[in-house]
Design a protein around this motif. Structure first.
Motif, mmCIF file in Angstrom:
data_model
loop_
_atom_site.group_PDB
_atom_site.id
_atom_site.type_symbol
_atom_site.label_atom_id
_atom_site.label_comp_id
_atom_site.label_asym_id
_atom_site.label_seq_id
_atom_site.Cartn_x
_atom_site.Cartn_y
_atom_site.Cartn_z
ATOM 1 N N GLU A 114 57.703 77.693 93.386
ATOM 2 C CA GLU A 114 58.711 78.075 94.381
ATOM 3 C C GLU A 114 58.056 78.683 95.615
ATOM 4 N N ARG B 141 62.689 70.899 89.384
ATOM 5 C CA ARG B 141 63.735 71.916 89.528
ATOM 6 C C ARG B 141 63.676 72.972 88.434
ATOM 7 N N ASP C 48 59.086 73.655 98.879
ATOM 8 C CA ASP C 48 60.522 73.511 98.989
ATOM 9 C C ASP C 48 60.886 72.425 97.976
ATOM 10 N N VAL C 49 61.336 72.838 96.815
ATOM 11 C CA VAL C 49 61.493 71.927 95.692
ATOM 12 C C VAL C 49 62.480 70.809 96.006
#
Length: 593
Positions: free
Chosen positions: A547, A539, A551-552
């Protein structure tokens, strides 16, 4: 890590060698009337590195002829009066790269990262990397635009000014139909003798002044160490010539390996009493310890970086003792076990009765159903991407459900995948892993999957040695390629030909064991200890490509599912390689800040 760098100044080639690595024997430079050879690693025999480098220089001295690169673990730069040759051995243990622009090579190095400093990142590489955890090592692509990998067994020719003259691709091994069984059923015994001879030669070629053997108590590593002990004993080796290196766990499932380990060490020392056992306490080690360092500082994304803490501890122990080579049992599982993809050969050649009979034998020996055997070794190699898509549809409900080796992981953004060729990369990877003849492609794939070499290479300068893998020796693989299934398959007895080859040396308890305790506990412990940290690292990733690519939050969900024990080895591999890529990109940010 940069052991060798070739550049040009005023149109003339200039070669620089890391002096500390040359001083420790990791880089060898020789000269003759024909030219100069700089070899990282060894050619022919580890103990005779200078002679091996001379033989390599002489073998390629005649213009217009390109012989097959000799065996060994090496990357080499050969500078003749009229040309320069760049090459690697077929096993491709030592990396070598070149930076090219408009048909001219501007630099050559063992480090892609050094050559790519300031270059744009090659997004197609990341799609190829994410199709499987072996993908980055057998393709020309690197993470940096304009930087190319020299493939294992490939020879690249340059003019003295760096003009790219040509590339001779790796030689494809001849695929022939295995011979039928010899009369009287003697073929399995003959195969065992041939394997024993090939393994003895492979071990002898890799012995150094002080050799460490990783001993786990399993059939594979114990076989390598026993053969090393016998060779050294026959040579009259003295104290300290052989170190028996083991990781020991005081609790948990892995503690169950200790009795096998003790018995293996005792038997090895019976052949070489001067062998020194070194038992490294690994009880406090967990996967993903210091993951940011292990994954972030490597030359390329390292999919197995999560296991680096365990191997690093063993490597450090061998380095402290002054070992100059470390032998492992890596590669035995895919190379010397029975080849299940011969069932695919029976299917495509129309021998359906034999297919049915042998599929039942495989099912009985592995305690699986016939349908599962046929699906895994006949249907899946024929339609790998379709099989994975069906599996994901059938097991919806979680991020990891049904996720296999090649399909797009849900956290890889579909737009990125479409834009940079993920599907084409997946198709190319399935063709490499299975090919037109999966029973032969198995050995090529095993070479890149079985050995944790990126860590060995990354640590070589501080450790003073490279890992080497006798089971992945060119001659051993060549032998196993051409053995018929009848010589290697015994229901319920994995690696039957190896057990027969080593029957007079292996202790009965190790010879007869069919199952070894896996390292799943280490992985589960690591995720329990570091799962939240890994989620936070994803994150907080600063590199913009993270990014753009991932899709973290979906990746973080996959980490949490793996932490709960959901998924399987295939899906966990996909999580591990993606996490390693995130950390590697963060390493680029840290290095540039």
């Amino acid at each position: 890590m940069e052991a060798v760098r070739l550049g040009w100044a005023g149109g003339a080639p200039e070669l620089r060698v890391a002096k500390d690595m040359a001083g420790r024997g990791l880089v060898t430079t020789v000269s003759s009337g024909a030219g100069t050879a700089t070899v990282v690693g060894w050619v022919g025999s580890f103990r005779d590195r200078v002679a091996g480098a001379h033989r390599l220089l002489d073998a390629f001295a005649r213009p217009g002829t390109v012989p097959r690169p000799p065996s060994g673990d090496y990357a080499a730069v050969l500078a003749y009066r009229d040309r320069i040759l760049l090459m690697r051995d077929e096993s491709a243990r030592i990396p070598l790269f070149y930076r090219e622009s408009d048909g001219r090579v501007t630099a050559v190095s063992t480090s892609a990262r050094r050559l790519g400093d300031g270059a744009e990142l090659e997004r197609r590489y990341f799609c190829r990397y994410l199709t499987g955890n072996m993908a980055q090592q057998h393709t020309e692509l690197t993470p940096f635009t304009g930087v190319h990998r020299i493939l294992g067994g490939e020879v690249v020719e340059l003019s003295r000014t760096g003009r790219l003259s040509g590339r001779v691709p790796p030689r494809v091994p001849a695929v022939r139909e295995p011979s039928p069984p010899a009369s009287g059923g003697r073929l399995p015994g003959a195969a065992a003798k041939d394997l024993r001879r090939a393994l003895e030669d492979a071990v002898a070629r890799r012995l150094g002044t002080m050799t460490a053997c990783h001993v786990s108590g399993g059939t594979d590593s114990t076989s390598v160490a026993l053969l090393a002990a016998r060779v050294l004993a026959a040579e009259g080796g003295g104290p300290g010539d052989l170190v028996l290196l083991s990781g020991c766990f005081g609790g948990g499932e892995l503690a169950g390996e200790r009795p096998y380990l003790d018995e293996a060490v005792e038997e090895i020392r019976r052949h070489a009493p001067a062998a020194r056992p070194v038992i490294v306490d690994a009880g406090d080690v967990a996967d993903f310890d210091d993951f940011r360092h292990h994954a972030g500082s490597s030359d390329e994304p390292h999919a197995h970086a999560f296991r680096a803490p365990f191997w690093s501890r063993l490597h450090a122990a061998a380095a402290e003792l002054g070992c100059d080579t470390l032998l492992t049992g890596c590669g035995a599982d895919p190379v010397v076990d029975a080849n299940p993809f011969h069932l695919h050969r029976l299917a495509r050649t129309g021998r359906l009765r034999q297919l049915s009979r042998q599929a039942h034998a495989w099912a009985q020996g592995s305690e699986r159903g016939v349908r599962e055997i046929v699906q895994a070794y006949v249907m899946r190699p024929a339609l790998p991407l379709a099989a994975e898509r069906i599996g994901m549809l059938a097991r919806r409900g979680s991020v990891l459900g049904g996720l296999g080796v090649f399909g797009r992981p849900p956290w890889l953004r579909s737009g990125f995948a479409r834009a940079h060729g993920y599907r084409a990369a997946g198709v190319a990877e399935t063709r490499f892993v299975f090919g037109r003849a999966p029973e032969q492609s198995l050995y090529d794939a095993a070479n890149y999957l079985a050995a944790p070499d990126p860590l060995s290479w990354h640590r070589a300068r501080q450790d003073g040695y490279f890992l080497s893998h006798p089971f992945l020796d060119r001659e051993v693989i060549a032998l196993m390629r051409h053995l018929p299934a009848e010589a290697t398959f015994c229901p319920g007895r994995p690696k039957a030909v190896l057990r027969e080859a080593m029957a007079d040396l292996l202790p009965a308890r190790i010879h007869d064991r069919a199952v070894k305790i896996p390292f799943n506990e280490l992985y589960a412990r690591g995720l329990r200890a570091h799962g939240d940290e890994l989620v936070d690292l994803c994150r907080s990733a600063r590199h913009p490509l993270v990014e753009e690519m991932f899709d973290v939050e979906t990746l973080c969900r996959a980490v949490r599912e793996a932490r709960l024990g959901m998924g399987d080895a295939y899906s966990w591999d996909r999580v591990n390689s993606s996490l390693a890529l995130v950390m590697w990109l963060e390493g680029l940010v840290s290095a540039g800040s």
